[in-house]
Design a protein around this motif. Structure first.
Motif, mmCIF file in Angstrom:
data_model
loop_
_atom_site.group_PDB
_atom_site.id
_atom_site.type_symbol
_atom_site.label_atom_id
_atom_site.label_comp_id
_atom_site.label_asym_id
_atom_site.label_seq_id
_atom_site.Cartn_x
_atom_site.Cartn_y
_atom_site.Cartn_z
ATOM 1 N N LEU A 223 0.841 -1.024 -0.213
ATOM 2 C CA LEU A 223 0.000 0.105 0.016
ATOM 3 C C LEU A 223 0.879 1.163 -0.210
ATOM 4 N N THR A 224 2.303 1.283 0.373
ATOM 5 C CA THR A 224 2.781 2.526 0.562
ATOM 6 C C THR A 224 3.427 2.465 -0.878
ATOM 7 N N VAL A 225 3.484 1.773 -1.667
ATOM 8 C CA VAL A 225 3.714 1.782 -3.036
ATOM 9 C C VAL A 225 2.531 2.223 -3.997
ATOM 10 N N LEU A 226 1.462 1.268 -3.798
ATOM 11 C CA LEU A 226 0.256 1.600 -4.508
ATOM 12 C C LEU A 226 -0.753 2.091 -3.792
ATOM 13 N N PRO A 227 -0.651 3.062 -3.136
ATOM 14 C CA PRO A 227 -1.824 3.642 -2.243
ATOM 15 C C PRO A 227 -3.280 3.647 -2.746
ATOM 16 N N ASP A 228 -3.636 3.777 -4.111
ATOM 17 C CA ASP A 228 -4.683 4.110 -4.714
ATOM 18 C C ASP A 228 -5.263 2.692 -5.453
ATOM 19 N N GLU A 229 -4.620 1.616 -5.035
ATOM 20 C CA GLU A 229 -4.961 0.275 -5.479
ATOM 21 C C GLU A 229 -6.163 -0.269 -4.706
ATOM 22 N N PRO A 230 -7.644 -0.199 -5.353
ATOM 23 C CA PRO A 230 -8.847 -0.594 -4.272
ATOM 24 C C PRO A 230 -8.556 -2.096 -3.609
ATOM 25 N N GLU A 231 -7.948 -3.158 -4.696
ATOM 26 C CA GLU A 231 -7.837 -4.476 -4.255
ATOM 27 C C GLU A 231 -6.665 -4.749 -3.275
ATOM 28 N N ALA A 232 -5.661 -3.833 -3.493
ATOM 29 C CA ALA A 232 -4.462 -3.920 -2.466
ATOM 30 C C ALA A 232 -5.021 -3.593 -1.057
ATOM 31 N N ILE A 233 -5.973 -2.472 -1.074
ATOM 32 C CA ILE A 233 -6.631 -1.948 0.152
ATOM 33 C C ILE A 233 -7.518 -3.028 0.778
ATOM 34 N N GLY A 234 -8.223 -3.725 -0.332
ATOM 35 C CA GLY A 234 -9.300 -4.801 0.418
ATOM 36 C C GLY A 234 -8.466 -5.943 0.690
ATOM 37 N N LEU A 235 -7.157 -6.404 0.359
ATOM 38 C CA LEU A 235 -6.689 -7.479 0.686
ATOM 39 C C LEU A 235 -6.234 -7.357 2.274
ATOM 40 N N LEU A 236 -5.694 -6.012 2.531
ATOM 41 C CA LEU A 236 -5.007 -5.515 3.549
ATOM 42 C C LEU A 236 -6.398 -5.681 4.922
ATOM 43 N N SER A 237 -7.580 -5.062 4.318
ATOM 44 C CA SER A 237 -8.732 -5.248 5.158
ATOM 45 C C SER A 237 -9.111 -6.404 5.487
ATOM 46 N N LEU A 238 -9.102 -7.317 4.427
ATOM 47 C CA LEU A 238 -9.662 -8.753 4.622
ATOM 48 C C LEU A 238 -8.690 -9.640 5.637
ATOM 49 N N MET A 239 -7.227 -9.473 5.681
ATOM 50 C CA MET A 239 -6.414 -10.143 6.519
ATOM 51 C C MET A 239 -6.459 -9.298 8.100
ATOM 52 N N LEU A 240 -6.647 -8.041 7.934
ATOM 53 C CA LEU A 240 -6.597 -7.528 9.347
ATOM 54 C C LEU A 240 -8.113 -7.980 10.182
ATOM 55 N N HIS A 241 -9.110 -8.041 9.237
ATOM 56 C CA HIS A 241 -10.404 -8.519 9.872
ATOM 57 C C HIS A 241 -10.222 -10.124 10.272
ATOM 58 N N CYS A 242 -9.569 -10.868 9.509
ATOM 59 C CA CYS A 242 -9.408 -12.400 9.945
ATOM 60 C C CYS A 242 -8.438 -12.241 11.325
ATOM 61 N N GLU A 243 -7.420 -11.553 11.299
ATOM 62 C CA GLU A 243 -6.472 -11.543 12.118
ATOM 63 C C GLU A 243 -6.937 -10.951 13.614
ATOM 64 N N ALA A 244 -8.085 -10.364 13.617
ATOM 65 C CA ALA A 244 -8.346 -9.593 14.704
ATOM 66 C C ALA A 244 -9.369 -10.675 15.600
ATOM 67 N N ARG A 245 -9.500 -11.793 14.958
ATOM 68 C CA ARG A 245 -10.333 -13.044 15.729
ATOM 69 C C ARG A 245 -9.264 -14.215 16.053
ATOM 70 N N ARG A 246 -7.974 -13.978 15.793
ATOM 71 C CA ARG A 246 -7.145 -15.071 15.918
ATOM 72 C C ARG A 246 -7.238 -15.589 17.551
ATOM 73 N N SER A 247 -7.208 -14.978 18.432
ATOM 74 C CA SER A 247 -7.162 -15.433 19.888
ATOM 75 C C SER A 247 -8.766 -15.908 20.191
ATOM 76 N N ALA A 248 -9.611 -15.749 19.400
ATOM 77 C CA ALA A 248 -10.923 -16.157 19.681
ATOM 78 C C ALA A 248 -11.074 -17.663 19.043
ATOM 79 N N ARG A 249 -10.205 -18.147 18.203
ATOM 80 C CA ARG A 249 -10.386 -19.180 17.403
ATOM 81 C C ARG A 249 -10.281 -20.634 18.394
ATOM 82 N N ARG A 250 -9.763 -20.378 19.541
ATOM 83 C CA ARG A 250 -9.774 -21.365 20.714
ATOM 84 C C ARG A 250 -10.233 -21.018 22.012
ATOM 85 N N ASP A 251 -10.801 -21.863 22.649
ATOM 86 C CA ASP A 251 -11.350 -21.261 24.272
ATOM 87 C C ASP A 251 -10.074 -21.510 25.227
#
Length: 416
Positions: A223-251
């Motif tokens: 994103l620092t190289v391609l700040p206006d590429e919507p799919e690059a932005i979407g990929l980072l959003s996707l990974m962050l959404h998933c990563e936000a739940r990492r600790s909740a995947r196990r009790d």
């Protein structure tokens, strides 16, 4: 007594492999030679560090040692004098900069290596695998398992591709214009594949968790190289959404917890907020692509924090769009699962039954979703068979235990 040299070498190799290879290969234009030089440097570290102690900057030590190995190998090969001089000057400059105050200041050029791996002279079928190995140091056998091919076949493909980069003189640079748009999708897919391998490390492997973090770093760097590429932005959003739940995947007992049963209070709210901000930014470009769509799917799941319920109808709409744009096996299985919740188990089964049996025979998520839908449809005997197959195809002990508990439930419910 010096620190454990073997562990120190393993740690720096895991954390810095791609950065070191990218720097060496970008200057030598020879990925296999860079890998050999770094491998020899790691072997030297295992010999020297136990006696002298682990250096203050292990990464810089390895870079200097690998650079020397690369130059020595070049002297033993028949190369053009001017080419060797150029390589020599580049590495002399790099070594001088690294020795300043003992700090490692060589640039991180993994993005250049990612794009080199997607050059048109390289067969498209090996783009992602090549990026996973050269940039993130993932072993050929792990990649082979993900691509459902033998380790030997994957190793041969990777070797041929690396040789092609050298022989064709592929430039190590982020392309522009039409060349960028044609190769960006492959780079995004490789970063997400790397994240997926890290995400699959459910059972606490430090290396897998680190891999997910590296993928997110690459997403941010892109994103620092391609700040206006919507799919690059979407990929980072996707990974962050998933990563936000990492600790909740196990009790608390280490048991796997499926998404719709996770405690939303354990999700990383700051990370989710960043992911949603990115998703809105991507949407402002009016170019909706599959990574944005997947991020939107995760955003709907994240909204359960406030509503207390999952909007299955919204997910049905988003999955229909995703399958239209990118009808991967994973997307189609996910669509069937969502239809099973939004409409009925029978409707979900009807959708999943349209998949080619040859494609899904060894695909674990298919069997897990099929078992869930069959159980909800009341076909406990068939559900038990599907759960057995899903258990057999799972690499994760936590997931196997979860599926085994579901299997036990349908067996108890079955009249037989």
């Amino acid at each position: 007594m010096p620190p454990d040299a073997g562990r120190a070498a393993e740690q720096v190799a895991r954390q810095s492999y791609g950065k070191l290879i990218a720097f060496l290969a970008a200057r030598s234009r020879d990925v296999p030679a860079a890998e050999d030089a770094l491998s020899e440097a790691l072997a030297a570290a295992l010999r020297v560090w136990p006696e002298r102690g682990v250096p203050d900057n292990p990464e810089a030590w390895l870079m200097v040692a690998a650079r020397r190995n690369l130059m020595q190998a070049a002297r033993h090969r028949t190369v053009q004098a001017n080419a060797q001089a150029t390589i020599s000057l580049a590495f002399e400059e790099a070594e001088e900069r690294m020795n300043e105050a003992g700090k490692s200041v060589f640039p991180d050029e993994r993005l250049k290596l990612l794009f080199a791996c997607t050059h048109p002279v390289i067969d498209r079928s090996v783009h992602t695998a090549l990026m996973l190995q050269t940039v993130l140091g993932i072993e050929a056998r792990t990649i082979a398992r993900s691509f459902v091919v033998s380790p030997e076949a994957m190793s041969q493909r990777l070797v041929r591709a690396k040789v092609k980069i050298r022989e064709a003189g592929v430039p190590f640079a982020v392309p522009s214009g039409a060349a960028l748009s044609g190769r960006l999708a492959a780079v995004l897919s490789a970063i997400y594949a790397a994240y997926g391998l890290g995400w699959d490390g459910l059972d606490g492997e430090e290396e897998r968790h680190s891999l997910a973090g590296e993928a997110i770093w690459l997403g941010r760097a892109l994103l620092t190289v391609l700040p206006d590429e919507p799919e690059a932005i979407g990929l980072l959003s996707l990974m962050l959404h998933c990563e936000a739940r990492r600790s909740a995947r196990r009790d608390g007992n280490g048991r796997y917890v499926p998404l719709d049963e996770q405690d939303t209070a354990t999700w990383n709210a700051i990370m989710i907020t960043e992911a949603d901000v990115l998703l809105r930014k991507a949407g402002s470009f009016d170019r909706f692509g599959p990574f944005q769509c997947q991020a939107a799917i995760q955003s709907v799941h994240a909204a359960r924090r406030f509503s207390g319920a999952t909007d299955w109808q919204a997910l049905t709409t988003l999955y229909a769009a995703l399958v239209t744009m990118k009808p991967t096996l994973g997307a189609r299985v996910g669509q069937a699962a969502v239809i099973g919740r939004a409409v009925s188990a029978a409707a979900g089964l009807e959708r999943i039954d349209t998949l080619d049996p040859r494609d899904v025979a060894a695909y674990q998520p298919y069997w897990a979703v099929r078992a869930f839908l069959l159980a909800n449809a009341g076909d406990d005997i068939a559900a038990a068979d599907a759960y057995m197959t899903a258990i057999g195809l799972s690499d994760s002990p936590a997931v196997r235990n979860f599926l085994a508990s579901r299997l036990e439930q349908v067996r108890q419910a079955s009249p037989g």
